[in-house]
Motif scaffolding. Structure first.
Motif, PDB file in Angstrom:
ATOM      1  N   LYS A   2      -4.043  15.081   5.642  1.00 54.94           N
ATOM      2  CA  LYS A   2      -5.322  14.640   5.100  1.00 54.94           C
ATOM      3  C   LYS A   2      -5.063  13.678   3.946  1.00 54.94           C
ATOM      4  N   LEU A   3      -5.671  12.503   4.012  1.00 47.15           N
ATOM      5  CA  LEU A   3      -5.453  11.496   2.973  1.00 47.15           C
ATOM      6  C   LEU A   3      -6.114  11.931   1.671  1.00 47.15           C
ATOM      7  N   LEU A   4      -5.331  11.879   0.596  1.00 47.64           N
ATOM      8  CA  LEU A   4      -5.861  12.183  -0.740  1.00 47.64           C
ATOM      9  C   LEU A   4      -6.342  10.912  -1.427  1.00 47.64           C
ATOM     10  N   PHE A   5      -5.465   9.900  -1.445  1.00 46.94           N
ATOM     11  CA  PHE A   5      -5.777   8.608  -2.059  1.00 46.94           C
ATOM     12  C   PHE A   5      -4.718   7.601  -1.664  1.00 46.94           C
ATOM     13  N   HIS A   6      -5.002   6.325  -2.004  1.00 46.76           N
ATOM     14  CA  HIS A   6      -3.983   5.311  -1.797  1.00 46.76           C
ATOM     15  C   HIS A   6      -4.110   4.216  -2.849  1.00 46.76           C
ATOM     16  N   TYR A   7      -3.011   3.523  -3.054  1.00 46.13           N
ATOM     17  CA  TYR A   7      -2.968   2.352  -3.914  1.00 46.13           C
ATOM     18  C   TYR A   7      -2.781   1.124  -3.040  1.00 46.13           C
ATOM     19  N   TYR A   8      -3.613   0.124  -3.269  1.00 43.93           N
ATOM     20  CA  TYR A   8      -3.401  -1.201  -2.678  1.00 43.93           C
ATOM     21  C   TYR A   8      -3.022  -2.093  -3.842  1.00 43.93           C
ATOM     22  N   ASP A   9      -1.752  -2.418  -3.945  1.00 45.95           N
ATOM     23  CA  ASP A   9      -1.192  -3.014  -5.158  1.00 45.95           C
ATOM     24  C   ASP A   9      -1.530  -2.080  -6.334  1.00 45.95           C
ATOM     25  N   LYS A  10      -2.273  -2.569  -7.315  1.00 49.13           N
ATOM     26  CA  LYS A  10      -2.590  -1.715  -8.460  1.00 49.13           C
ATOM     27  C   LYS A  10      -3.966  -1.061  -8.350  1.00 49.13           C
ATOM     28  N   ASP A  11      -4.660  -1.366  -7.260  1.00 51.70           N
ATOM     29  CA  ASP A  11      -6.003  -0.807  -7.084  1.00 51.70           C
ATOM     30  C   ASP A  11      -5.919   0.588  -6.495  1.00 51.70           C
ATOM     31  N   PHE A  12      -6.516   1.536  -7.222  1.00 46.99           N
ATOM     32  CA  PHE A  12      -6.504   2.938  -6.815  1.00 46.99           C
ATOM     33  C   PHE A  12      -7.759   3.248  -6.001  1.00 46.99           C
ATOM     34  N   ASN A  13      -7.553   3.913  -4.840  1.00 45.43           N
ATOM     35  CA  ASN A  13      -8.668   4.262  -3.958  1.00 45.43           C
ATOM     36  C   ASN A  13      -8.618   5.752  -3.690  1.00 45.43           C
ATOM     37  N   ASN A  14      -9.586   6.460  -4.239  1.00 47.17           N
ATOM     38  CA  ASN A  14      -9.626   7.914  -4.118  1.00 47.17           C
ATOM     39  C   ASN A  14     -10.535   8.306  -2.960  1.00 47.17           C
ATOM     40  N   GLU A  15     -10.117   9.259  -2.145  1.00 47.42           N
ATOM     41  CA  GLU A  15     -11.010   9.771  -1.111  1.00 47.42           C
ATOM     42  C   GLU A  15     -12.071  10.649  -1.775  1.00 47.42           C
ATOM     43  N   ALA A  16     -13.261  10.642  -1.208  1.00 47.84           N
ATOM     44  CA  ALA A  16     -14.413  11.286  -1.846  1.00 47.84           C
ATOM     45  C   ALA A  16     -14.209  12.777  -2.069  1.00 47.84           C
ATOM     46  N   ASP A  17     -13.483  13.418  -1.165  1.00 45.27           N
ATOM     47  CA  ASP A  17     -13.355  14.873  -1.281  1.00 45.27           C
ATOM     48  C   ASP A  17     -12.032  15.310  -1.900  1.00 45.27           C
ATOM     49  N   THR A  18     -11.309  14.392  -2.505  1.00 47.24           N
ATOM     50  CA  THR A  18     -10.062  14.771  -3.187  1.00 47.24           C
ATOM     51  C   THR A  18     -10.415  15.424  -4.521  1.00 47.24           C
ATOM     52  N   PRO A  19      -9.899  16.642  -4.747  1.00 51.32           N
ATOM     53  CA  PRO A  19     -10.237  17.329  -6.012  1.00 51.32           C
ATOM     54  C   PRO A  19      -9.726  16.563  -7.228  1.00 51.32           C
TER      55      PRO A  19
ATOM     56  N   VAL B  73       0.844  -1.194   0.000  1.00 53.19           N
ATOM     57  CA  VAL B  73       0.000   0.000   0.000  1.00 53.19           C
ATOM     58  C   VAL B  73       0.876   1.240   0.000  1.00 53.19           C
ATOM     59  N   MET B  74       0.496   2.207  -0.831  1.00 50.67           N
ATOM     60  CA  MET B  74       1.163   3.516  -0.832  1.00 50.67           C
ATOM     61  C   MET B  74       0.087   4.599  -0.752  1.00 50.67           C
ATOM     62  N   TYR B  75       0.344   5.563   0.126  1.00 54.45           N
ATOM     63  CA  TYR B  75      -0.623   6.623   0.404  1.00 54.45           C
ATOM     64  C   TYR B  75      -0.033   7.982   0.042  1.00 54.45           C
ATOM     65  N   TRP B  76      -0.919   8.915  -0.309  1.00 50.76           N
ATOM     66  CA  TRP B  76      -0.539  10.318  -0.436  1.00 50.76           C
ATOM     67  C   TRP B  76      -1.416  11.154   0.494  1.00 50.76           C
ATOM     68  N   TYR B  77      -0.729  11.957   1.327  1.00 48.02           N
ATOM     69  CA  TYR B  77      -1.408  12.868   2.231  1.00 48.02           C
ATOM     70  C   TYR B  77      -1.044  14.305   1.862  1.00 48.02           C
ATOM     71  N   GLN B  78      -1.969  15.212   2.112  1.00 46.94           N
ATOM     72  CA  GLN B  78      -1.710  16.644   1.990  1.00 46.94           C
ATOM     73  C   GLN B  78      -1.776  17.251   3.393  1.00 46.94           C
ATOM     74  N   GLN B  79      -0.752  18.037   3.740  1.00 47.12           N
ATOM     75  CA  GLN B  79      -0.778  18.720   5.028  1.00 47.12           C
ATOM     76  C   GLN B  79      -0.524  20.201   4.820  1.00 47.12           C
ATOM     77  N   LYS B  80      -1.540  21.007   5.031  1.00 54.15           N
ATOM     78  CA  LYS B  80      -1.378  22.452   4.950  1.00 54.15           C
ATOM     79  C   LYS B  80      -0.867  22.967   6.283  1.00 54.15           C
ATOM     80  N   SER B  81      -0.355  24.184   6.270  1.00 55.19           N
ATOM     81  CA  SER B  81       0.292  24.753   7.444  1.00 55.19           C
ATOM     82  C   SER B  81      -0.610  24.697   8.667  1.00 55.19           C
ATOM     83  N   SER B  82      -0.067  24.133   9.759  1.00 56.14           N
ATOM     84  CA  SER B  82      -0.770  24.019  11.041  1.00 56.14           C
ATOM     85  C   SER B  82      -2.067  23.204  10.959  1.00 56.14           C
ATOM     86  N   GLN B  83      -2.176  22.370   9.950  1.00 55.69           N
ATOM     87  CA  GLN B  83      -3.353  21.521   9.799  1.00 55.69           C
ATOM     88  C   GLN B  83      -2.969  20.049   9.954  1.00 55.69           C
ATOM     89  N   ALA B  84      -3.967  19.209  10.053  1.00 58.42           N
ATOM     90  CA  ALA B  84      -3.738  17.778  10.137  1.00 58.42           C
ATOM     91  C   ALA B  84      -3.430  17.215   8.755  1.00 58.42           C
TER      92      ALA B  84
END
Lengths: 112, 114
Positions: B44-61, B31-42
């Motif tokens: 936030k998961l954007l999406f992740h891959y489980y092997d070749k399966d792509f999983n997008n978070e609902a609110d990712t632009p 599994v590989m994940y991408w997170y976005q962290q803005k200044s002084s914020q938590a």
């Protein structure tokens, strides 16, 4: 809407004393909680975790306490050391492989 | 040492100019994940891959895309960066997409949008 809240942006503690970092959550479905530690210019590293079936988990100087009724967890570091100075993130997840939800972090400074 | 590597560590781009951030791992995690962290914020998961399966978070632009050409590499593509996309982007890996599987983070790429 923040589901995981770390209300103290920063905390200063003297070396040798106890550090207590707090975290509150709003989602009653959360069943697994973690603390990550982050040094400057490095990624967060896993520190300790606790399942909702427990109320305490201890690993050396680090203990996490979970109060499910209050939706509150805390990380205790005893004794605090200067090398513990870092940003600590609380994170939580719900069942069925839902993503981790992080808090904003608390910056701990341990003063020698 | 097995690790998660992110390149570059600092990236400057212009408003609207596509940019790609890179992550590689030597842990052989599924599994590989991408997170976005803005200044002084938590983070936030954007999406992740489980092997070749792509999983997008609902609110990712839609502006954010990802590619995983093989187990070791994962890329974050921002098609038309806006000023609001300036942030630290964190890559993480784990063996399985379960909350009890420890996530290992890279040092992050700090993106500046001019």
């Amino acid at each position: 809407d923040q589901q995981v809240k770390q209300n103290s942006p920063s905390l200063s503690v003297q070396e040798g004393r106890i550090s207590i970092l707090n975290c509150d959550y709003t989602n009653s479905m959360f069943d697994y909680f973690l603390w990550y530690k982050k040094y400057p210019a490095e990624g967060p590293t896993f520190l300790i975790s606790i399942s909702s079936i427990k109320d305490k988990n201890e690993d050396g100087r680090f203990t996490v306490f979970l109060n499910k009724s209050a939706k509150h967890l805390s990380l205790h570091i005893v004794p605090s050391q200067p090398g513990d100075s870092a940003v600590y993130f609380c994170a939580a997840s719900a069942p069925r492989n839902t993503p981790l939800v992080f808090g904003k972090g608390t910056r701990l400074s341990v003063i020698a | 040492d097995a690790m998660v590597i992110q390149n570059p560590r600092y990236q400057v781009t212009q408003f609207g100019k596509p940019v790609t951030l890179s992550c590689s791992q030597t842990l052989n995690h599924n599994v590989m994940y991408w997170y976005q962290q803005k200044s002084s914020q938590a983070p936030k998961l954007l999406f992740h891959y489980y092997d070749k399966d792509f999983n997008n978070e609902a609110d990712t632009p839609d502006n954010f895309q990802s590619r995983r050409p093989n187990t070791s590499f994962c890329f974050l593509d921002i098609r038309s960066p806006g000023l609001g996309d300036a942030a630290m982007y964190l890559c993480a890996t784990s063996r399985a997409p379960t909350s009890t599987d420890t996530q290992y983070f890279g040092p992050g790429t700090r993106l500046t949008v001019l």
